[in-house]
Write an enzyme that holds these catalytic residues in place. Sequence first.
Site, PDB file in Angstrom:
ATOM      1  N   ARG A  90     -27.357 -13.048  13.520  1.00  0.00           N
ATOM      2  CA  ARG A  90     -27.583 -13.548  15.030  1.00  0.00           C
ATOM      3  C   ARG A  90     -28.921 -13.825  15.366  1.00  0.00           C
ATOM      4  NH1 ARG A  90     -25.198 -10.820  20.574  1.00  0.00           N
ATOM      5  NH2 ARG A  90     -25.933 -12.439  21.980  1.00  0.00           N
ATOM      6  N   ASN A 144     -16.354 -14.774  17.367  1.00  0.00           N
ATOM      7  CA  ASN A 144     -16.758 -16.189  17.725  1.00  0.00           C
ATOM      8  C   ASN A 144     -17.380 -16.794  16.469  1.00  0.00           C
ATOM      9  OD1 ASN A 144     -16.892 -16.322  20.545  1.00  0.00           O
ATOM     10  ND2 ASN A 144     -18.572 -14.994  20.668  1.00  0.00           N
ATOM     11  N   CYS A 164     -11.036 -15.142  25.131  1.00  0.00           N
ATOM     12  CA  CYS A 164     -12.491 -15.118  25.616  1.00  0.00           C
ATOM     13  C   CYS A 164     -12.371 -14.503  26.698  1.00  0.00           C
ATOM     14  CB  CYS A 164     -13.108 -16.594  25.537  1.00  0.00           C
ATOM     15  SG  CYS A 164     -14.693 -16.633  26.100  1.00  0.00           S
ATOM     16  N   HIS A 194     -16.015 -22.026  25.178  1.00  0.00           N
ATOM     17  CA  HIS A 194     -17.337 -22.080  25.525  1.00  0.00           C
ATOM     18  C   HIS A 194     -17.802 -23.464  25.835  1.00  0.00           C
ATOM     19  CE1 HIS A 194     -18.624 -18.077  23.470  1.00  0.00           C
ATOM     20  NE2 HIS A 194     -17.869 -17.832  24.128  1.00  0.00           N
ATOM     21  N   TYR A 244     -21.829 -21.382  29.691  1.00  0.00           N
ATOM     22  CA  TYR A 244     -22.196 -22.138  28.348  1.00  0.00           C
ATOM     23  C   TYR A 244     -22.554 -23.625  28.349  1.00  0.00           C
ATOM     24  CZ  TYR A 244     -20.932 -17.966  25.740  1.00  0.00           C
ATOM     25  OH  TYR A 244     -20.987 -16.675  25.286  1.00  0.00           O
TER      26      TYR A 244
END
Length: 421
Positions: A90, A144, A164, A194, A244
């Site tokens: 990440r 995700n 989500c 998102h 987002y």
Amino acid sequence: MKLTVVGGGSTYTPELIDGFARLRDTLPIGELVLVDPSADRLELVGALARRIFARQGHPGRIVTTSDLDAGVDGADAVLLQLRVGGQAAREQDETWPLECGCVGQETTGAGGLAKALRTVPVVLDIAERVRRTNPNAWIIDFTNPVGIVTRALLQAGHKAVGLCNVAIGFQRKFAALLDVAPPEIFLDHVGLNHLTWETGVRLGGPEGKDVLPDLLTGHGEAIATDLRLPRALLDRLGVVPSYYLRYFYAHDEVVRELRTKPSRAAEVAAMEKELLRLYADPGLDEKPELLSRRGGAFYSEAAVDLAAGLLTGTGSPYQVVNTYNHGTLPFLPDDAVIEVQAAMGRTGPTPLPVQTVDPLFAGLTAAVTAYENLALEAALRGGRDRVFRALLSHPLIGQYAYAEELTDRLIAHNREHLAWA
């Protein structure tokens, strides 16, 4: 009822456990299995999970194992909450795109594609093993990028639904602003995972009065501040975009911000270290306050509601989920995975009809859907050219020079996770 959580050693799992314990009448779990390859983390998280169940008087049995096949055997539902490559991957997703002047984020843009390429093959392997041991099990995906991963699962014929926490977060915030109970709030929630907009906020259900105009008039400043977008933009849009959408509506501003502060991955890694230290305390029998800053607010409530709807036909009659379009948004292919309100039941979600979507939102949705198609193709078949095509198609990239450089960086940073590289 048996539920299995793959990625059960996550530091976020106690939030899920707390929800299972508090909402045991909604979802009566007899056995909960936490599966994770990290034995050390699994031991800490599993012990805390048992203490939380004991404190709240939950009679269910909690089992921990690193054996995936044993863990999913006989499960009624399998929840996926894994992170291939961990926080280290990440950290890369959030940094190397910035070197090209593009947003660095784990689910959006080039970083999101990297995560999809690492994740889809692993999730499909897990799902096949679930199908071998229990073909009737539901797979609930919280991993995700949820839209792409859920489409991969559905395309492979699995009984899968994507989940989500964005919608339930808005529901709770709007309920607090309007001083009503959360179940009184029904969202006209439309888009992709998102990439969603709240185009209506109804009191009492899908046929209730739309109070979104009043909400924007009376609380627009607070909502805009929370989204870190200008109040004037919300007034002009007439909707509440997902946070987002800031990556799209204020891309360059976000890039400048991200270049001047530690990555979110670094912040989460520090939190995880402290959380694991707290979890090691044998006297701790509730989720610590620090966990509220970990992310994924209200995930446990959403997960319980969804599992109850799929397994028992109870829970909320309508829930926001990720599932096949099937004509719901006529400007998208039927096999696109969208995030909308759906009627729930044991046969799975059925999307509710959606009013005509403003071209301002429909256009971006269609463009990102095209990117997701190419991203899934790259995840399933590999190859530098497929990665390049996906990056070139993304609305946040779109220039061939950027796509070329990002392709090289993505492959270089993820080679160990890409079988074809």
